[in-house]
Scaffold this motif. Sequence first.
Motif, PDB file in Angstrom:
ATOM      1  N   ALA A 202      80.585 -19.728   1.479  1.00  0.00           N
ATOM      2  CA  ALA A 202      81.005 -20.464   0.283  1.00  0.00           C
ATOM      3  C   ALA A 202      79.836 -20.652  -0.676  1.00  0.00           C
ATOM      4  O   ALA A 202      79.991 -20.515  -1.897  1.00  0.00           O
ATOM      5  CB  ALA A 202      81.592 -21.816   0.675  1.00  0.00           C
ATOM      6  N   ALA A 203      78.657 -20.952  -0.122  1.00  0.00           N
ATOM      7  CA  ALA A 203      77.476 -21.120  -0.966  1.00  0.00           C
ATOM      8  C   ALA A 203      77.083 -19.800  -1.627  1.00  0.00           C
ATOM      9  O   ALA A 203      76.733 -19.753  -2.814  1.00  0.00           O
ATOM     10  CB  ALA A 203      76.313 -21.677  -0.142  1.00  0.00           C
ATOM     11  N   TYR A 204      77.157 -18.704  -0.860  1.00  0.00           N
ATOM     12  CA  TYR A 204      76.832 -17.381  -1.396  1.00  0.00           C
ATOM     13  C   TYR A 204      77.777 -17.016  -2.535  1.00  0.00           C
ATOM     14  O   TYR A 204      77.347 -16.537  -3.595  1.00  0.00           O
ATOM     15  CB  TYR A 204      76.915 -16.340  -0.283  1.00  0.00           C
ATOM     16  N   ASP A 205      79.063 -17.251  -2.318  1.00  0.00           N
ATOM     17  CA  ASP A 205      80.059 -16.881  -3.323  1.00  0.00           C
ATOM     18  C   ASP A 205      79.929 -17.721  -4.585  1.00  0.00           C
ATOM     19  O   ASP A 205      80.240 -17.245  -5.692  1.00  0.00           O
ATOM     20  CB  ASP A 205      81.464 -17.040  -2.750  1.00  0.00           C
ATOM     21  N   ARG A 206      79.501 -18.952  -4.427  1.00  0.00           N
ATOM     22  CA  ARG A 206      79.357 -19.834  -5.594  1.00  0.00           C
ATOM     23  C   ARG A 206      78.132 -19.459  -6.414  1.00  0.00           C
ATOM     24  O   ARG A 206      78.187 -19.367  -7.636  1.00  0.00           O
ATOM     25  CB  ARG A 206      79.253 -21.291  -5.126  1.00  0.00           C
ATOM     26  N   MET A 207      76.995 -19.243  -5.740  1.00  0.00           N
ATOM     27  CA  MET A 207      75.786 -18.809  -6.429  1.00  0.00           C
ATOM     28  C   MET A 207      74.713 -18.422  -5.420  1.00  0.00           C
ATOM     29  O   MET A 207      74.248 -19.280  -4.646  1.00  0.00           O
ATOM     30  CB  MET A 207      75.242 -19.917  -7.335  1.00  0.00           C
ATOM     31  N   PHE A 208      74.337 -17.162  -5.411  1.00  0.00           N
ATOM     32  CA  PHE A 208      73.223 -16.706  -4.578  1.00  0.00           C
ATOM     33  C   PHE A 208      72.032 -16.476  -5.496  1.00  0.00           C
ATOM     34  O   PHE A 208      72.029 -15.557  -6.311  1.00  0.00           O
ATOM     35  CB  PHE A 208      73.591 -15.426  -3.830  1.00  0.00           C
TER      36      PHE A 208
END
Length: 300
Positions: A202-208
Amino acid sequence: MQVKANGIDIEVEVMGPENGPAFLLVNGYTSQLINWPQPLLEGLVAKGFRVIRYDNRDVGLSQKFPEGGTPDIKAVFKAARGEGEMPKLAYTLSDMAADGIGVLDALGIKRAHVAGVSMGGMIAQLMAIEHSDRLYSMTSIMSSSGNPDLPPATEEAQKALNAPPPSRERDAVIAHGIKGRRTYESPDYRKSDEEYEKLIGAAYDRMFYPEGAPRQYAAILADGSRVERLKKVRVPSLVIHGRDDNLVRVQGGVDTAMHIPEARLEIIPGMGHDLPEDLCPQLVLMLVGHAIAAMRAEEV
């Protein structure tokens, strides 16, 4: 929603009654606002608080600072200990504390209870030091005073914190994240791989955006020891730390509480460097009890 805070763009999410006492939550190193466990948020809201989360600068959906480049971490580390000149930094922890105060300004909030985890605890400490008139209370969770005499992280945990993933591909980042979190998670409250995949994905998809990590880390190191500054804090303060934290050792919490006048210290057995959902009811009781006691003290 985006607000202009301290002159930059900050992503903010607000929960709870608009007329409730404000509770500002400050994330840790490279952590996004979605990383706060839902039971903790819902627990605070259920007690009548207006809960405010935000992405720190250089992470999540808040403003990035690519013009700051990649800092020389070794030079920053040495300078913070009096060995050589401090390199120019993209920003400081004090700037990040001012960001949080700017969020309150943007929302029209005069004062708030503030709680921060890890780096967020350091930022919360600086809010109490530099913006005490804006805080009802301060809680520093799994954080440290920055005292250089404190025991360091275990070698395994430190490597897990700083080592980059082998690639920017989603699966590689998730696998790398799971391996890292396993090194400093709460030993009595371990998550499954599936739970970690969901959280890290979820964190990756929101902003990596790994480019912000070294700039945040440089800000942590450059702030140095807060011991002498903490001695002047007059904001009601609570320090919470996991007994089994091998990233920021429990001595960091003890030292923080020892140097803040009248601070209360809570050490939680079986807790490492994370916020397990099973501990959220206990954490909510601690946070709410501290906040209520701080407000009542002002009424006397």
